[in-house]
Design a protein around this motif. Structure first.
Motif, PDB file in Angstrom:
ATOM      1  N   ASP A   1       4.710   1.372 -11.354  1.00  0.00           N
ATOM      2  CA  ASP A   1       6.005   0.751 -11.650  1.00  0.00           C
ATOM      3  C   ASP A   1       6.672   0.176 -10.403  1.00  0.00           C
ATOM      4  O   ASP A   1       7.448  -0.773 -10.499  1.00  0.00           O
ATOM      5  N   MET A   2       6.415   0.765  -9.241  1.00  0.00           N
ATOM      6  CA  MET A   2       7.104   0.337  -8.015  1.00  0.00           C
ATOM      7  C   MET A   2       6.539  -0.960  -7.444  1.00  0.00           C
ATOM      8  O   MET A   2       7.264  -1.730  -6.813  1.00  0.00           O
ATOM      9  N   LEU A   3       5.235  -1.181  -7.631  1.00  0.00           N
ATOM     10  CA  LEU A   3       4.584  -2.306  -6.937  1.00  0.00           C
ATOM     11  C   LEU A   3       5.324  -3.643  -7.092  1.00  0.00           C
ATOM     12  O   LEU A   3       5.616  -4.295  -6.093  1.00  0.00           O
ATOM     13  N   PRO A   4       5.667  -4.066  -8.342  1.00  0.00           N
ATOM     14  CA  PRO A   4       6.352  -5.374  -8.453  1.00  0.00           C
ATOM     15  C   PRO A   4       7.716  -5.400  -7.769  1.00  0.00           C
ATOM     16  O   PRO A   4       8.115  -6.434  -7.217  1.00  0.00           O
TER      17      PRO A   4
ATOM     18  N   TYR B   1      10.110  -7.941  -0.573  1.00  0.00           N
ATOM     19  CA  TYR B   1       9.593  -8.719   0.571  1.00  0.00           C
ATOM     20  C   TYR B   1       9.632 -10.221   0.278  1.00  0.00           C
ATOM     21  O   TYR B   1       9.875 -11.024   1.173  1.00  0.00           O
ATOM     22  N   ASP B   2       9.396 -10.604  -0.982  1.00  0.00           N
ATOM     23  CA  ASP B   2       9.498 -12.027  -1.344  1.00  0.00           C
ATOM     24  C   ASP B   2      10.900 -12.546  -1.021  1.00  0.00           C
ATOM     25  O   ASP B   2      11.071 -13.653  -0.524  1.00  0.00           O
ATOM     26  N   GLU B   3      11.862 -11.715  -1.290  1.00  0.00           N
ATOM     27  CA  GLU B   3      13.252 -12.139  -1.156  1.00  0.00           C
ATOM     28  C   GLU B   3      13.712 -12.159   0.308  1.00  0.00           C
ATOM     29  O   GLU B   3      14.442 -13.035   0.725  1.00  0.00           O
ATOM     30  N   HIS B   4      13.296 -11.166   1.091  1.00  0.00           N
ATOM     31  CA  HIS B   4      13.903 -11.000   2.420  1.00  0.00           C
ATOM     32  C   HIS B   4      12.985 -11.323   3.605  1.00  0.00           C
ATOM     33  O   HIS B   4      13.445 -11.307   4.744  1.00  0.00           O
ATOM     34  N   TYR B   5      11.705 -11.551   3.351  1.00  0.00           N
ATOM     35  CA  TYR B   5      10.772 -11.765   4.464  1.00  0.00           C
ATOM     36  C   TYR B   5       9.965 -13.033   4.219  1.00  0.00           C
ATOM     37  O   TYR B   5       9.809 -13.452   3.075  1.00  0.00           O
ATOM     38  N   THR B   6       9.453 -13.620   5.278  1.00  0.00           N
ATOM     39  CA  THR B   6       8.596 -14.789   5.087  1.00  0.00           C
ATOM     40  C   THR B   6       7.129 -14.355   5.043  1.00  0.00           C
ATOM     41  O   THR B   6       6.727 -13.456   5.783  1.00  0.00           O
ATOM     42  N   HIS B   7       6.361 -14.991   4.157  1.00  0.00           N
ATOM     43  CA  HIS B   7       4.915 -14.750   4.105  1.00  0.00           C
ATOM     44  C   HIS B   7       4.153 -15.861   4.833  1.00  0.00           C
ATOM     45  O   HIS B   7       2.938 -15.899   4.791  1.00  0.00           O
ATOM     46  N   ASP B   8       4.893 -16.764   5.443  1.00  0.00           N
ATOM     47  CA  ASP B   8       4.259 -17.951   6.057  1.00  0.00           C
ATOM     48  C   ASP B   8       3.759 -17.622   7.463  1.00  0.00           C
ATOM     49  O   ASP B   8       4.565 -17.398   8.370  1.00  0.00           O
TER      50      ASP B   8
ATOM     51  N   TRP C   1       0.838  -1.213   0.000  1.00  0.00           N
ATOM     52  CA  TRP C   1       0.000   0.000   0.000  1.00  0.00           C
ATOM     53  C   TRP C   1       0.865   1.253   0.000  1.00  0.00           C
ATOM     54  O   TRP C   1       0.531   2.248  -0.634  1.00  0.00           O
ATOM     55  N   PHE C   2       2.018   1.200   0.714  1.00  0.00           N
ATOM     56  CA  PHE C   2       2.935   2.353   0.716  1.00  0.00           C
ATOM     57  C   PHE C   2       3.298   2.717  -0.723  1.00  0.00           C
ATOM     58  O   PHE C   2       3.425   3.897  -1.065  1.00  0.00           O
ATOM     59  N   ALA C   3       3.492   1.694  -1.552  1.00  0.00           N
ATOM     60  CA  ALA C   3       3.859   1.958  -2.951  1.00  0.00           C
ATOM     61  C   ALA C   3       2.627   2.408  -3.736  1.00  0.00           C
ATOM     62  O   ALA C   3       2.665   3.414  -4.459  1.00  0.00           O
ATOM     63  N   SER C   4       1.526   1.700  -3.547  1.00  0.00           N
ATOM     64  CA  SER C   4       0.313   1.993  -4.318  1.00  0.00           C
ATOM     65  C   SER C   4      -0.156   3.432  -4.078  1.00  0.00           C
ATOM     66  O   SER C   4      -0.605   4.121  -4.988  1.00  0.00           O
TER      67      SER C   4
END
Ligand SMILES: [Zn+2]
Length: 503
Positions: free
Chosen positions: A483-486, A492-499, A89-92
């Motif tokens: 442009d920023m969203l992806p 976050y995909d790379e450095h954080y867990t979504h689990d 949302w910060f990006a959006s």
């Protein structure tokens, strides 16, 4: 000397501990904006025949509600951002349309007052144009509240790093494709203000609000990820020196919890405590991911928490441990944050949501009572502001900030009397029952009309301005958000867990 008598069928003075002090067929004598006496309506009228009568005597009168966490006027959704998890949302929301601060402030003040809010904790996030920009925006916002007659505690967020993701600005810029870097760098530059200037703004805000009965200034250390250790320390020093109240976003999302662990090896709350920032003057906004140890620390230091129920639901932040906080005696206030569940600033609906969102399953489980939720929106909200015990109740000496609610509208055509007035209020009231709103003895809203500002004219002006085509800047920011969203997601995909099992 101004004098009025507010008559009520039910008058809620406030809370004695957790017990509501509610009187039938009573009245308040209001002298020069403060409560001078509570008593039998006929006796007060006989004693003060010169007092202006307010209210029919058939209604429910409660202390004004406090929206303890607010940022903007028109909602991000109205201005172009869908709901996303906070970090996206910060990006959006980089692509939101721009609205003049004065008009924007009035827009949400209309909604708040019409739902019984008399005091707002306005945490402004940013403004372009360096220190002068912050100063000018603050002045416009405060003048809007002044004009409409609403009480405000105002702050401008303090931040010195990680402005788009939980990573240093330059390092994030370097992760981007080359063609996008100058655009984001230009945005960072436009909003850059040296931290010493950000702190100095607090002095300007105290001067602006000095001597104004309905205005005050606070400090808002924005969040752990947005502040370096040096900035946190400097904020703590200023807080100590000035005695300012503070409001910080802390542990709003599972990613913020992970960020704190990566940076400090522990909890964000412990990090704030080590800097000397936790005290009864500190309010923790959100606190969704507070652990049991965090709750203990919060209680030991006498901090407040502000619960932003709608926001937590809309941005997939999670469910705050409200029952555990209340059970531990932590004062929990209520904030509508950027927008409520109906994309507005309706405090009556927000209170109902809080009451129902924390009903745990089972016969023996915890659940906030109607009166504890009303206490959150009054007493506890008040103590997150510098106005403190002068608002949030209607005892003698308190500011006459109150809401007159049409009992017939709430209960028509029938309400079993076994449910007390507070139960009925929390379960059934809607904004159509808000008859009058008084702030410091001044009736600012009556029968659907604002007494000091022409709402229709303000809304028309907003509509006209936003009907104009996007400015070059707005179009560029919309493209940047897209442009920023992806790239934000990829970080976050790379450095954080979504689990969730690892949150
Ligand atoms: Zn917020």
């Amino acid at each position: 000397m101004s004098k009025s008598i507010v008559r009520a069928r039910w008058l809620l003075e406030g809370f004695d501990g957790d017990t509501p002090m509610i009187y039938e067929q009573s009245a308040l004598l209001v002298v020069d904006g403060a409560v001078a006496k509570i008593g039998d309506a006929d006796d007060l009228v006989a004693e003060h025949p010169d007092a202006e009568p307010v209210g029919s005597g058939q209604d429910l009168v409660i202390p004004g509600l406090i929206n303890a966490h607010h940022h903007v006027g028109l909602t991000p959704f109205q201005l172009g951002s869908a709901d996303h998890p906070l970090e996206l949302w910060f990006a959006s929301r980089l692509g939101l349309r721009a609205v003049a601060p004065y008009l924007d402030t009035l827009y949400s003040a209309f909604e708040m007052i019409a739902s019984g809010v008399t005091t707002v904790q306005h945490l402004h996030s940013r403004a372009p144009g360096g220190l002068n920009g912050l100063y000018k925006t603050s002045k416009e916002i405060l003048s809007a509240y002044d004009e409409i007659g609403m009480r405000v505690s105002f702050s401008m967020a303090l931040r010195d790093q990680n402005r788009l993701v939980y990573l240093d600005d330059d390092t994030f810029l370097n992760r981007l494709p080359e063609r996008l870097r100058p655009h984001l760098a230009a945005y960072f530059e436009a909003y850059k203000v040296p931290f010493t200037d950000q702190l100095a703004l607090y002095d300007d805000l105290t001067s602006m609000t000095d001597g104004k009965l309905k205005q005050s200034a606070q400090l808002a250390p924005s969040n752990l990820h947005w502040l370096s250790d040096d900035a946190l320390q400097a904020t703590a020093d200023l807080a100590r020196k000035s005695g300012a109240h503070l409001h910080a976003h802390i542990l709003e999302t599972p990613y913020q919890k992970q960020y704190a662990a990566k940076r400090t090896g522990g909890s964000a709350l412990t990090a704030f405590d080590e800097m000397g920032l936790l005290s009864p003057k500190m309010t923790i906004g959100h606190g969704v991911w507070m652990s049991e140890a965090d709750i203990e620390l919060c209680a030991d230091r006498g901090c407040h928490v502000c619960h932003n129920c709608s926001s937590n639901m809309r941005l997939k932040s999670g469910k705050a441990p409200v029952n555990a906080l209340l059970a531990r005696g932590v004062p929990v206030a209520i904030g509508i944050d950027e927008a409520g569940i109906n994309d507005d600033r309706d405090m009556l609906s927000e209170m109902r949501l809080v009451m129902r969102a924390h009903r745990e399953p089972g016969l023996a489980s915890a659940a906030p009572s109607a009166s504890s939720v009303l206490k959150m929106a009054t007493t506890h909200g008040a103590s997150t502001t510098p106005f403190s015990t002068s608002i949030g109740h209607l005892g003698i000496g308190a500011q006459a900030d109150l809401v007159i609610l049409d009992w017939k509208t709430i209960t028509w055509p029938h309400q079993d009397p076994a449910q007390g007035p507070i139960e009925v209020l929390l379960h059934r009231v809607k904004t159509n029952a808000v008859k009058q709103v008084m702030i410091a003895g001044d009736v600012v809203y009556a029968d659907g009309l604002f007494t000091h500002v022409d709402k229709d004219a303000v809304l028309s002006e907003i509509a006209e301005r936003l009907a104009e085509p996007l400015t070059e800047d707005e179009a560029a920011m919309k493209a940047l958000a897209h442009d920023m969203l992806p790239h934000v997601r990829a970080f976050y995909d790379e450095h954080y867990t979504h689990d969730p099992a690892q949150f």
